[in-house]
Write a protein that holds these residues in place. Sequence first.
Motif, PDB file in Angstrom:
ATOM      1  N   ASN A  23     105.808 -65.394 -68.444  1.00 18.37           N
ATOM      2  CA  ASN A  23     105.874 -66.549 -67.563  1.00 18.37           C
ATOM      3  C   ASN A  23     104.596 -66.549 -66.728  1.00 18.37           C
ATOM      4  O   ASN A  23     104.482 -65.814 -65.744  1.00 18.37           O
ATOM      5  CB  ASN A  23     107.112 -66.479 -66.668  1.00 18.37           C
ATOM      6  N   GLU A  24     103.630 -67.353 -67.151  1.00 20.30           N
ATOM      7  CA  GLU A  24     102.332 -67.405 -66.477  1.00 20.30           C
ATOM      8  C   GLU A  24     102.461 -67.898 -65.040  1.00 20.30           C
ATOM      9  O   GLU A  24     101.685 -67.493 -64.180  1.00 20.30           O
ATOM     10  CB  GLU A  24     101.369 -68.282 -67.267  1.00 20.30           C
ATOM     11  N   THR A  25     103.447 -68.745 -64.768  1.00 21.17           N
ATOM     12  CA  THR A  25     103.633 -69.303 -63.432  1.00 21.17           C
ATOM     13  C   THR A  25     103.865 -68.212 -62.388  1.00 21.17           C
ATOM     14  O   THR A  25     103.366 -68.302 -61.270  1.00 21.17           O
ATOM     15  CB  THR A  25     104.826 -70.290 -63.416  1.00 21.17           C
TER      16      THR A  25
END
Length: 146
Positions: A23-25
């Motif tokens: 999850n890059e966020t």
Amino acid sequence: MQIGLQSKTQVKKGVIESYWFENETIGLSKTLFHRITLPLEEFDSGLDYDEQPTRTEIVLDWFELGLSDPSKLDGLNLSHSIYQEAEGSVYIGCAHNWCDVKELNIVKNKDGNFDVSGNIFVEFTNEGVGESEEFTFTSCCEYVER
């Protein structure tokens, strides 16, 4: 009020899963997660607002165990005292009740599945569901890679 898991239900055949997630966020790079799902035999929770019989499962999650090979699960004790970032819960009383894994021993058996035995402390008081209680169990789990 006490739910009484130990006297009312037992664990059916479960599943041990491994899966990759990122999850890059939130800054989580691709990480190998492990989940053990332990369905419970249907039982009467004693709670008026729960559909009876209660159908639920214990879900335990770990990450960064470094176990890309399922055979490395053999002989592990996945207690929360060792793996402090782990999470676990059981959904009863319209709430996810946190589970502290005191002991969770995994042993590979002859048929290629895993025998799992454990002791968890279910925090029912945190969600106002009932008195917190221990639950000891054994089960056989199939390994699945997703």
